[in-house]
Motif scaffolding. Sequence first.
Motif, PDB file in Angstrom:
ATOM      1  N   ARG A 121       0.825  -1.211   0.000  1.00  0.00           N
ATOM      2  CA  ARG A 121       0.000   0.000   0.000  1.00  0.00           C
ATOM      3  C   ARG A 121       0.856   1.258   0.000  1.00  0.00           C
ATOM      4  O   ARG A 121       0.399   2.327  -0.403  1.00  0.00           O
ATOM      5  N   ARG A 122       2.103   1.141   0.461  1.00  0.00           N
ATOM      6  CA  ARG A 122       2.982   2.317   0.512  1.00  0.00           C
ATOM      7  C   ARG A 122       3.672   2.599  -0.816  1.00  0.00           C
ATOM      8  O   ARG A 122       4.294   3.647  -0.973  1.00  0.00           O
ATOM      9  N   GLU A 149       4.334  11.573  -1.571  1.00  0.00           N
ATOM     10  CA  GLU A 149       5.218  10.947  -2.545  1.00  0.00           C
ATOM     11  C   GLU A 149       6.410  11.847  -2.862  1.00  0.00           C
ATOM     12  O   GLU A 149       6.268  13.078  -2.962  1.00  0.00           O
ATOM     13  N   ALA A 161       8.166   2.919   5.196  1.00  0.00           N
ATOM     14  CA  ALA A 161       7.115   3.455   6.053  1.00  0.00           C
ATOM     15  C   ALA A 161       7.646   4.552   6.976  1.00  0.00           C
ATOM     16  O   ALA A 161       7.024   5.607   7.140  1.00  0.00           O
ATOM     17  N   ALA A 164       8.583   7.706   5.008  1.00  0.00           N
ATOM     18  CA  ALA A 164       7.368   8.433   4.624  1.00  0.00           C
ATOM     19  C   ALA A 164       6.797   9.198   5.819  1.00  0.00           C
ATOM     20  O   ALA A 164       6.350  10.344   5.685  1.00  0.00           O
TER      21      ALA A 164
END
Length: 237
Positions: A121-122, A149, A161, A164
């Motif tokens: 999902r990332r 992004e 993760a 981000a």
Amino acid sequence: MTEIGAHLLIVDDDERIRGLLQKFLVRNGYMTTAARDAAHARRLLAGLDFDLIVLDVMMPGEDGLSLTRDLRQTLQTPILLLTAKGEAGDRITGLEAGADDYLVKPFEPKELLLRVNAILRRVPRQPLESQVVQVLHLGPIRYDMERGELWRGSEVVRLTATEAALMRIFSGQPNQAFTRSDLVGLLNRDKGPSGEQVQERAVDVQITRLRKKIELNPKQPRYLQTVRGAGYMLAPD
């Protein structure tokens, strides 16, 4: 939710484990290919594209950490390491090698599935050209704050993760310094009570990795700066 149709490469020298992982992941909607060792994995990667690599650390010959370090020189495919070693130092070593996540054996198949889903999902989606977004510019790098992004030209720079999460924190307050303690608290708050807790040393590791993705010279950072006595700060153009 499973990312239906994603293609996973499973690398493990134990034939029984390879088979069990393949059957479980296929039942949950994934395509899978298996490799018995690092050399076999390299041959498969030379001819096929994968969405995620599930990689055992302890293998005869070249181990999973060595393979991860080497792949990270040229490959951005997410990597989930599997290992029997669960000490904090071992997990940090895995992250330093370039892994996206680290799962300790023995594990529940459901946990593996959840981690695989979370990693996939990332992986950033290509943005629609018609969308208007809020962007921070970091030299040749731009950060889409809405989507979370990072882009270099027309190519996405893949973030783990924690990377981000750090970008969300820094971009929310540009030119504001955060101490290691601040960052540890913010990162652990997002993980919830059942998530693995981030330590200050791990924050330093992630800052170093993030700088490699946004700085022209990571050893002399221009954008993700160290502020003496205050911590770290994002200073966009």
